[in-house]
Design an enzyme around this catalytic site. Structure first.
Site, mmCIF file in Angstrom:
data_model
loop_
_atom_site.group_PDB
_atom_site.id
_atom_site.type_symbol
_atom_site.label_atom_id
_atom_site.label_comp_id
_atom_site.label_asym_id
_atom_site.label_seq_id
_atom_site.Cartn_x
_atom_site.Cartn_y
_atom_site.Cartn_z
ATOM 1 N N LYS A 112 4.508 1.961 0.187
ATOM 2 C CA LYS A 112 4.335 1.362 1.466
ATOM 3 C C LYS A 112 4.803 1.902 2.841
ATOM 4 C CE LYS A 112 4.985 -3.485 -0.251
ATOM 5 N NZ LYS A 112 5.142 -3.602 -1.622
ATOM 6 N N ASP A 154 12.245 1.630 -8.443
ATOM 7 C CA ASP A 154 10.861 1.181 -7.576
ATOM 8 C C ASP A 154 11.349 1.159 -6.313
ATOM 9 O OD1 ASP A 154 8.920 -0.042 -6.270
ATOM 10 O OD2 ASP A 154 8.224 -1.162 -8.032
ATOM 11 N N PHE A 176 8.755 -7.391 -9.007
ATOM 12 C CA PHE A 176 7.385 -7.258 -8.712
ATOM 13 C C PHE A 176 7.301 -5.598 -8.780
ATOM 14 C CE2 PHE A 176 3.687 -6.131 -5.950
ATOM 15 C CZ PHE A 176 2.896 -6.976 -6.453
HETATM 16 C C1 LIG Z 1 4.490 -3.595 -2.901
HETATM 17 C C2 LIG Z 1 5.182 -3.403 -4.203
HETATM 18 C C3 LIG Z 1 4.451 -2.538 -5.124
HETATM 19 C C4 LIG Z 1 2.861 -2.292 -5.354
HETATM 20 O O1 LIG Z 1 2.606 -1.622 -4.338
HETATM 21 P P1 LIG Z 1 1.089 -1.297 -3.948
HETATM 22 O O2 LIG Z 1 0.935 -0.413 -2.982
HETATM 23 O O3 LIG Z 1 0.612 -2.716 -3.498
HETATM 24 O O4 LIG Z 1 0.279 -1.227 -5.180
HETATM 25 C C5 LIG Z 1 5.378 -2.074 -6.256
HETATM 26 N N1 LIG Z 1 6.670 -2.373 -6.056
HETATM 27 C C6 LIG Z 1 7.257 -3.119 -5.137
HETATM 28 C C7 LIG Z 1 8.795 -3.109 -5.272
HETATM 29 C C8 LIG Z 1 6.543 -3.281 -4.004
HETATM 30 O O5 LIG Z 1 7.224 -4.112 -2.969
#
Ligand SMILES: *Cc1c(COP(=O)(O)O)cnc(C)c1O
Length: 391
Positions: free
Chosen positions: A246, A217, A132
């Site tokens: 986050k 990420d 994700f």
């Molecule tokens: C939540 C998340 C995203 C997206 O972040 P947003 O602030 O909702 O755009 C991207 N990568 C990972 C691993 C995430 O957990």
């Protein structure tokens, strides 16, 4: 307004994109939150691994208040002390020395993809299945779950997917046109999937060998969640680019691309930008939140409490046959079930515990890192009661 009035107005005025729980929150403190009716809940979700320093942390709240009274926003046409101080702090705690400020995880990943393409002059990005990376068109394309992208075709070109944890598959997918590999160090939304031992370092070596970039990420794993400040430190791997968001702002929306000068210098004036990115209010919030994580040793807390929590959850596993596995690092924990966990989440809510279900059958536990041992005991007690009713 009471809960039902709020839900009715949401149905009427808000685009219905979320599968929400029937709960309207009013305020919080540490790992506890209250709804608009005055009921309290133990928060083992932390707003999707965001509230690492807990709710309404006084240092974060004060920093936001002070900054709001001085300068909320001024655009990146001008310099601010708040932004350079936060950038300096991020280079101190991460393996990188240059920062670009964004407003969310998706935006940080979007920018990282642009940076990798500009730096290498190549177009292809290798991502993993079940991953994700966000909801913008490029990041939803990088995301390895079809349900998120099918309705939004045509999707941007240049993304390939390989099974997570399979170094051979990456090796076979790299071509002359590959710019980067993008990975979560632990897959979050995909169900708290921990890669096989040595995987991330093998990927890094492979990338180095082919002169392509490794983008980690760390949007969900960052800022102490896994028991280290960043999961790259946990797995002892140095990515070329790290993306964060986050937990970075203690709840305030802010994200960043972190890279080293050699790669970062591929971006020249005009290449990338954001109206809000790194605005003084966001930077003041993030600086305060990160200082709390450092001063209160919250990464260490996450490791110690995570081990304690996992052990107690293991004892539930021996009691309930439908718990297949308890896994995680620090306070990023998943309970894989042989049954759907939606009902467990709604029953837990009724009993005063906020948890979340991801990947259909994985209960995700990601409490604020300031949660106490006693509160973790209480969470396990509630979960035990809820699971007893389900079985
Ligand atoms: C939540 C998340 C995203 C997206 O972040 P947003 O602030 O909702 O755009 C991207 N990568 C990972 C691993 C995430 O957990």
């Amino acid at each position: 307004m009471n809960t039902q009035e709020i839900i009715d107005l949401d149905k009427k005025f808000v685009m219905q994109t979320y599968g929400r729980q029937p709960l309207a929150l009013s305020h919080g403190k540490g790992a506890e939150v209250w709804d608009v009716e005055g009921n309290s809940y133990l928060d083992c979700f932390a707003g999707i691994a965001v509230n690492n320093v807990g709710h309404a942390h006084p240092k974060v709240a004060l920093s936001i208040c002070h900054q709001a009274q001085r300068l909320i926003h001024c655009s990146n046409v001008y310099y601010t002390q708040e932004q350079v101080e936060l950038a300096q702090l991020l280079t101190k705690i991460s393996p990188h020395d240059r920062v670009f400020f964004a407003n969310s995880g998706a935006e940080a990943n979007e920018g990282a993809i642009k940076l990798a393409r500009k730096y290498t002059g190549k177009g292809e990005i290798i991502a993993t299945e079940n991953s994700f990376h966000g909801r913008t068109l490029a990041t939803v394309t990088a995301t390895g779950q079809d349900k998120y992208k099918e309705p939004f075709k045509p999707l941007p070109a240049g993304f390939k997917h390989v099974p997570y944890g399979d170094i051979q598959a990456i090796s076979q997918t790299i071509t002359e046109d590959t710019a980067a590999v993008i990975l979560e160090p632990i897959q979050g939304e995909g169900g708290i999937i921990i890669p096989p031992q040595g995987y991330l370092r093998d990927v890094k070596n492979l990338c180095q060998h082919h002169d392509i970039l490794l983008i980690l990420d760390e949007v969900q794993t960052g800022f102490g969640r896994t028991g280290e400040m960043f999961a790259s430190q946990l797995f002892e791997v140095e990515p070329d680019i790290t993306t964060v968001a986050k937990a970075m702002g203690g709840g305030y929306p802010i994200g960043a691309i972190l890279a080293n000068e050699r790669i970062a210098s591929a971006f020249t004036p005009g290449d990338h930008g954001s109206t809000f990115g790194g605005n003084p209010l966001g930077c003041a919030a993030a600086k305060a939140a990160i200082e709390v994580i450092l001063d209160d040793n919250l990464a260490y807390q996450s490791r110690v409490l995570g081990d304690y929590f996992k052990k107690k959850l293991e004892s539930l596993k021996s009691k309930y046959g439908f718990i297949k596995e308890v896994r995680g690092r620090g306070l990023m924990i998943g309970l894989e079930m042989t049954i759907s966990c939606d009902e467990i989440v709604s029953e837990a809510l009724k009993e005063g515990l906020l948890i979340n279900c991801t990947a259909g059958n994985v209960l995700r536990l990601a409490p604020p890192l300031v949660i106490s041992q006693g509160e973790l005991d209480k969470a396990v007690e509630i979960l035990d009661r809820v699971l007893g009713k389900i079985s």
